[in-house]
Design an enzyme around this catalytic site. Structure first.
Site, PDB file in Angstrom:
ATOM      1  N   GLU A 319      42.280  46.485  34.392  1.00 28.57           N
ATOM      2  CA  GLU A 319      43.547  46.421  35.122  1.00 28.57           C
ATOM      3  C   GLU A 319      43.740  45.000  35.661  1.00 28.57           C
ATOM      4  O   GLU A 319      43.071  44.581  36.594  1.00 28.57           O
ATOM      5  CB  GLU A 319      43.556  47.448  36.251  1.00 28.57           C
ATOM      6  CG  GLU A 319      43.423  48.882  35.753  1.00 28.57           C
ATOM      7  CD  GLU A 319      43.226  49.869  36.887  1.00 28.57           C
ATOM      8  OE1 GLU A 319      44.175  50.077  37.669  1.00 28.57           O
ATOM      9  OE2 GLU A 319      42.106  50.412  37.002  1.00 28.57           O
ATOM     10  N   LYS A 322      44.605  44.028  39.650  1.00 22.11           N
ATOM     11  CA  LYS A 322      43.775  44.436  40.783  1.00 22.11           C
ATOM     12  C   LYS A 322      43.321  43.200  41.550  1.00 22.11           C
ATOM     13  O   LYS A 322      42.871  42.212  40.959  1.00 22.11           O
ATOM     14  CB  LYS A 322      42.557  45.233  40.310  1.00 22.11           C
ATOM     15  CG  LYS A 322      42.897  46.606  39.755  1.00 22.11           C
ATOM     16  CD  LYS A 322      41.689  47.503  39.699  1.00 22.11           C
ATOM     17  CE  LYS A 322      41.287  47.963  41.074  1.00 22.11           C
ATOM     18  NZ  LYS A 322      40.201  48.960  41.050  1.00 22.11           N
TER      19      LYS A 322
END
Length: 386
Positions: A319, A322
């Site tokens: 991700e 993040k």
């Protein structure tokens, strides 16, 4: 009655082609985080997870796009209710409104089995959130009960293993003294409604914090001498099992041996900053690969030998948005383009529209070739026996 010859031939051909595989459907769950701007659509993710036989998914919210995309698949969903909702959920009307909007519409379509109320609240700094955690859980449970859903949707919360003040040896596990006022009533509530206690446990953090004292093989489920608990004489060959049993011991010290612990998050980053010791592709592959093998064997911890470990791996994708150190953006089993980050048996997974490796193309061509031969063989069998 013996199976038809053509059926036996089919199984033989499929076994040659590799189409009958020991897949990822091992009873493991996976965390599907979405703090990124480059992830595939939920409908494509549904295809990916079906291809690797994942049937349990944990979300950090109740994203309607995801829940709609998985309608009719049978995949079991844990949905999350963020910390920012805790104060409101203590209000019966607001709790019921949330359930009516995020759970009830999917009844009979998407298989929502659990609501996780809050994440790692007790290891944060907001005492207001800590005070509202139990009332919020009670509010959500009451709302589910009012709608007749309390038997199919359980209520729990997820906690960092950092709620422990001591975890060594496992039998001496204790909760932080200042958290006892919150944990004791939480445990009583879990016991009353029969829901599990969720723990986010990362041996990576322990190793990164003290690599000179903690054995890397012990953290990675690899061959090592392990440790023996001097109080119980139970032997531990990996850190995760020791952490789980330390939480069981802490709960026992509070009078509860009737609550199951499940691991809501665990994983290992494939990349990290220079000061993040142990964050590497090789170690991530070892940790998650070895963990999946143990789940497949239905292993249990030494302290609870009759309760197979119940684990949700973190995470499905890397991700990119993040915050925090580099490791936070590199826990994924997959890159956002649908290719595995490392080899733990996920190559059979695919996302339609993404590039396929030459090795996989060759395997698919072999599958087609063998199945074509099968067709000819079946025709000959039909001629001979008809």
């Amino acid at each position: 009655m013996s199976p038809p010859l053509h059926f036996l031939l089919l199984l033989f051909a499929l076994s040659l082609s590799g189409s009958v595989r020991f897949g990822f459907g091992l009873g493991v769950g996976i965390n599907y985080g979405q703090i990124a701007n480059n992830l595939p659509s939920p409908s494509r993710v549904a295809v990916l997870l079906e291809s690797i036989s994942v049937s349990r998914v944990k979300l950090y919210d109740a994203d309607p796009n995801v829940l709609e995309a998985f309608a009719g698949t049978g995949v079991q969903f844990i949905i999350g209710l963020g910390n920012e909702y805790l104060v409101n959920m203590s209000n019966a009307n607001m709790a019921q409104s949330w359930i009516q909007a995020n759970v009830q519409p999917y009844t009979g379509r998407t298989n929502i089995t659990c609501v996780v109320v809050g994440n790692e609240v007790l290891t944060g700094n907001d005492t207001t959130m800590m005070e509202y955690l139990l009332p919020a859980m009670q509010g959500v449970y009451a709302a589910l009960s009012d709608l007749g859903l309390e038997q199919q949707v359980i209520v729990t919360s997820a906690h960092s293993v950092g709620i422990l003040s001591n975890s060594y040896p496992p039998s001496s596990g204790t909760f932080q003294a200042n958290l006892g006022q919150y944990i004791q009533p939480l445990l009583n509530f879990h016991s009353m409604i029969g829901s599990p206690f969720l723990i986010n446990a990362y041996p990576f953090f322990a190793y990164k914090g003290d690599p000179d004292q903690i054995s890397l093989p012990y953290a990675l489920f690899e061959t090592n001498p392990g440790m023996t608990d001097p109080n119980t004489e139970l032997h531990y060959d990996n850190m995760l099992y020791a952490q789980i049993d330390a939480v069981y011991a802490a709960m026992k010290a509070m009078g509860h041996v009737d609550i199951e612990i499940r691991i809501s998050e665990t994983g290992w980053p494939s990349k990290g900053d220079p000061d993040e010791v142990g964050a590497s592709l090789q170690n991530a592959e070892a940790y998650n690969g070895n963990l999946l093998q143990r789940i497949a064997r239905k292993e249990a911890t030494p302290g609870r030998p009759s309760v197979p470990i119940n684990v949700y791996v973190f995470a499905l994708f890397n991700e990119d948005l993040k915050p925090g150190p580099t490791s936070e953006r590199n826990y994924g089993l997959y890159y956002p383009n649908g290719t595995p980050v490392y080899n733990i048996g996920l190559q059979q997974g695919y996302l339609s529209g993404f590039s396929v490796s030459s090795a996989l193309r060759q395997r698919n061509s072999m599958d087609l070739c063998i199945l074509s031969i099968l067709g000819m063989v079946e025709f000959l069998v039909w001629v001979l026996y008809s």
